[in-house]
Design a protein around this motif. Sequence first.
Motif, short mmCIF file in Angstrom:
data_model
loop_
_atom_site.label_atom_id
_atom_site.label_comp_id
_atom_site.label_asym_id
_atom_site.label_seq_id
_atom_site.Cartn_x
_atom_site.Cartn_y
_atom_site.Cartn_z
N UNK A 151 -16.57 31.65 30.88
CA UNK A 151 -17.70 32.48 31.34
C UNK A 151 -18.83 32.56 30.32
N UNK A 152 -19.58 31.55 30.07
CA UNK A 152 -19.49 30.21 30.64
C UNK A 152 -18.50 29.34 29.85
N UNK A 153 -18.08 28.25 30.48
CA UNK A 153 -17.20 27.30 29.81
C UNK A 153 -18.00 26.50 28.78
N UNK A 154 -17.62 26.63 27.53
CA UNK A 154 -18.25 25.88 26.44
C UNK A 154 -17.15 25.29 25.58
N UNK A 155 -17.36 24.06 25.12
CA UNK A 155 -16.44 23.40 24.20
C UNK A 155 -17.05 23.42 22.81
N UNK A 156 -16.32 23.99 21.85
CA UNK A 156 -16.73 24.00 20.45
C UNK A 156 -15.78 23.08 19.69
N UNK A 157 -16.33 22.06 19.02
CA UNK A 157 -15.50 21.13 18.24
C UNK A 157 -16.07 20.99 16.84
N UNK A 186 -7.98 28.20 24.96
CA UNK A 186 -7.37 26.88 24.94
C UNK A 186 -7.97 26.11 23.77
N UNK A 187 -7.08 25.54 22.93
CA UNK A 187 -7.55 24.80 21.77
C UNK A 187 -6.62 23.64 21.45
N UNK A 188 -7.06 22.76 20.55
CA UNK A 188 -6.30 21.55 20.20
C UNK A 188 -6.65 21.12 18.78
N UNK A 189 -5.79 20.23 18.25
CA UNK A 189 -6.07 19.55 16.99
C UNK A 189 -5.70 18.08 17.19
N UNK A 190 -6.56 17.17 16.73
CA UNK A 190 -6.36 15.74 16.94
C UNK A 190 -6.66 15.00 15.64
N UNK A 191 -5.70 14.21 15.17
CA UNK A 191 -5.89 13.40 13.97
C UNK A 191 -6.71 12.17 14.36
N UNK A 192 -7.92 12.06 13.85
CA UNK A 192 -8.82 10.98 14.25
C UNK A 192 -8.76 9.79 13.31
N UNK A 193 -7.79 9.78 12.41
CA UNK A 193 -7.69 8.71 11.42
C UNK A 193 -6.41 7.88 11.58
N UNK A 194 -6.36 6.74 10.89
CA UNK A 194 -5.19 5.86 10.89
C UNK A 194 -4.14 6.29 9.88
N UNK A 195 -4.37 7.42 9.20
CA UNK A 195 -3.41 7.94 8.23
C UNK A 195 -2.84 9.26 8.75
#
Length: 187
Positions: free
Chosen positions: A101-107, A123-132
């Motif tokens: 309300x409103x839907x916003x994505x913060x990264x 709702x949240x997440x964590x993502x490893x964006x590297x090759x290590x």
Amino acid sequence: MMKGVSFHVTVAILALASSIASAYNPSPLQDFCVAINDIKSGVGSNVTLVNVDKLASLNTLGISLARLDFAPYGLNPPHTHDTELLIVIEGTLLVGFITSNPNNLFTKVLNKGDVFVFPIGLIHFQFNIEETVALAFTGLNIQNPRVTTKANVVFGFVPPINPNVLIKAFQLDKNVVEYHQKAFAPN
């Protein structure tokens, strides 16, 4: 010796920050956290929870801690729980949460030493964006955190949610819904 001292300092900082953020424990119920034991399987992450069941001295303090280990490109999938303070120890993580309300994505992309706070219930997440591999620690403002992983709940619910509901709600093909219901079904 220095790594041990650094670990204890990090845990102490997270515990203090978490207790300052919220000095209450809204539920005396025993809660649970489900983690994947092998970061090479599933989504490539492992959560090791330290709560009152594992460290009795946390009783009545309203806090818990967790270690998050990520394989290369590993994901801690979208989920919800109480307020979380995360600090990256090694690697690089893309983290984010969704407001309503409103839907916003913060990264934000976090590197070693960076800190991020996930507000309660979002709702949240964590993502490893590297090759290590990546490593992070979190402090939570509850002594027995309840974690709700969204895909597990929606597609792995018992008894299953009627596929037509999921087809319409997520605009998915019936085969995709059935595939996910089988993939997330309890063993």
